[in-house]
Design an enzyme around this catalytic site. Structure first.
Site, PDB file in Angstrom:
ATOM      1  N   SER A 192      26.533  49.556  40.214  1.00  0.00           N
ATOM      2  CA  SER A 192      27.670  49.647  39.318  1.00  0.00           C
ATOM      3  C   SER A 192      27.257  50.289  37.990  1.00  0.00           C
ATOM      4  O   SER A 192      26.812  51.429  37.963  1.00  0.00           O
ATOM      5  CB  SER A 192      28.292  48.261  39.132  1.00  0.00           C
ATOM      6  OG  SER A 192      29.567  48.339  38.604  1.00  0.00           O
ATOM      7  N   ASP A 362      36.044  49.830  48.406  1.00  0.00           N
ATOM      8  CA  ASP A 362      35.681  49.568  47.018  1.00  0.00           C
ATOM      9  C   ASP A 362      36.791  50.046  46.081  1.00  0.00           C
ATOM     10  O   ASP A 362      37.078  51.242  46.004  1.00  0.00           O
ATOM     11  CB  ASP A 362      34.368  50.274  46.685  1.00  0.00           C
ATOM     12  CG  ASP A 362      33.697  49.723  45.439  1.00  0.00           C
ATOM     13  OD1 ASP A 362      34.407  49.245  44.544  1.00  0.00           O
ATOM     14  OD2 ASP A 362      32.460  49.772  45.381  1.00  0.00           O
ATOM     15  N   HIS A 395      33.012  46.388  46.602  1.00  0.00           N
ATOM     16  CA  HIS A 395      32.022  46.410  45.532  1.00  0.00           C
ATOM     17  C   HIS A 395      31.008  45.268  45.627  1.00  0.00           C
ATOM     18  O   HIS A 395      29.812  45.463  45.426  1.00  0.00           O
ATOM     19  CB  HIS A 395      32.756  46.346  44.190  1.00  0.00           C
ATOM     20  CG  HIS A 395      32.061  47.045  43.072  1.00  0.00           C
ATOM     21  ND1 HIS A 395      31.894  48.404  43.013  1.00  0.00           N
ATOM     22  CD2 HIS A 395      31.473  46.565  41.948  1.00  0.00           C
ATOM     23  CE1 HIS A 395      31.257  48.745  41.909  1.00  0.00           C
ATOM     24  NE2 HIS A 395      30.987  47.642  41.247  1.00  0.00           N
TER      25      HIS A 395
END
Length: 420
Positions: A192, A362, A395
């Site tokens: 991320s 995601d 995610h």
């Protein structure tokens, strides 16, 4: 729109982004425990701190672990964990230099995010058992990196930074320390926001000469297609007035306004607050309920409000650029240009081995934004770029997925072994 209505929209949009970013790494701080021993940085007096990540999440599983502090060029004292060998002591004391790996978390969490699952399911301990020398970073503002050589966390200047400073100061401090201690180039793993700061650093010509390779999990660079209700609101926000509206330097996720926003969001049609992780990150396929419970039982950590505004700018503007100070004059003061300089990802050396893994579900690292990122690697050496697409992953699966070892982490290990 009346000024009052505009202010309300701006506040709502900002807190929409805030909560999205809170879950961008969607992990927890874990238990407030701490270091077996602390290595002091040169010329810095380290105050006693609560027991840290080593004792809570590494030593308890039978691994060696060291708590280490490093100092950035702008004076922040940052905490790291080093797991020098596997549980069976592989490579320990045999004189063999094992390849170092630096692991970087995302926003509003710390290095604990990598250690929520069992040793057989989390990446740092898997890498240690495979014979790597593992280093876990904790960026400024997180609970064990809330120190500075001259500033205190209750001072505005302590929080006067965005992810630009993570690019210029924090990541280089971690990389330089690992190289100094090991005398070797290292592998890098980011998730991320940990991918964003690495991409920014590499595009500026920083650190690449000290790396063996880089792994990007759920890469965050372009955010134009963040496809959550929260992301959609944030993308439409006019964030230029945010600092005036907020009036505080530290963004503390425990603050009342964020809780109030969540209550309002839960009352919105189509929002399922019984599955907030999925609502913000996409439908994760493979999470262990006990790990999710651990996440939900623990609150996120502070970051700089300026950092959150910078992320909001990235969503809104559709470019990867340095912090926008709002006016041409202010930008000219900081950059000598009327608009913030852009991070040109095509500048990343074409011979740097890169492994990129992204998910089809995601909602934060949307596949369209990832494809735009991949366009920056069109000229990359074919044999130095590996791309993995996991159709069912969202995610959180890349960190907490019960099958992440088989689907992603084993691929990371093989990639590192190939480029050692």
């Amino acid at each position: 729109m009346a000024p009052h209505g505009l202010t309300k929209l701006l506040k709502l949009s900002f807190y929409s982004l805030v909560v999205a970013m809170m879950v961008m790494t969607h992990q927890t701080q874990g238990f407030r425990l701490g270091p077996l021993w602390r290595k002091k940085s040169k010329n810095v007096v380290i105050d006693p701190t609560p027991i840290g990540i080593c004792a809570s999440s590494v030593l308890v599983h039978g691994y060696k672990c060291q708590e280490i502090d490093v100092v950035t060029q702008d004076g922040f004292i940052l905490n790291m964990q080093r797991i020098p060998e596997g549980r069976d002591g592989n490579g320990g004391g045999d004189g063999i230099k094992r390849q170092p790996v630096l692991i970087q978390h995302g926003v509003l969490v710390d290095g604990m995010t990598w250690l929520l699952n069992s040793p057989e399911q989390n990446l740092p301990l898997i890498l240690a058992d495979k014979g790597f020398d593992v280093w876990i970073a904790n960026t400024r503002g997180t609970r064990f990196s809330r120190r500075h050589t001259s500033l205190q966390p209750n001072e505005h200047a302590f929080w006067n930074w965005s992810w630009d400073e993570l690019v210029v100061f924090d990541l280089p401090a971690f990389v330089d320390h690992v190289q100094q201690e090991t005398g070797q180039k290292m592998h890098y793993v980011g998730h991320s926001l940990g991918t964003l700061i690495a991409l920014g650093s590499f595009s500026e010509g920083l650190l690449v000469d000290k790396l063996k390779s880089a792994v990007f999990l759920s890469p965050i660079a372009y955010l134009s297609h963040m496809n959550t209700v929260i992301g959609a609101l944030a993308a439409k926000a006019f964030v230029g007035e945010m600092t005036e509206l907020l009036g505080f330097a530290e963004f503390n996720p425990k603050m009342k306004l964020v809780t109030q926003f969540l209550d309002a969001l839960c009352a919105s049609p189509g929002v399922d607050c019984y599955d907030l992780v999925s609502a913000f990150t996409g439908k994760n396929c493979c999470l262990n309920s006990s790990t999710v419970d651990l996440f939900l039982q623990n609150e996120p950590q502070s970051t700089a409000t300026k950092n959150m505004v910078h992320l909001a700018q990235t969503v809104r503007d559709g470019v990867l650029a340095k912090f926008n100070y709002g006016t041409a004059d202010y930008n000219m003061m900081h950059y000598g240009e009327a608009t913030p300089p852009v991070y040109n990802l095509s500048n990343i050396p074409h011979d740097l081995p890169v492994f990129l893994s992204y998910g089809g579900q995601d909602a934060l690292s949307d596949i369209r934004d990832v494809q735009r990122l991949l366009d920056s690697f069109r000229a990359h050496d074919v044999d130095k770029l590996s791309v993995q697409y996991v159709r069912e992953y969202a995610h959180a699966d890349f960190i907490m997925g019960v099958n992440a070892k088989d689907i992603v982490f084993n691929q990371v290990v093989s990639f590192f072994q190939h480029h050692t």
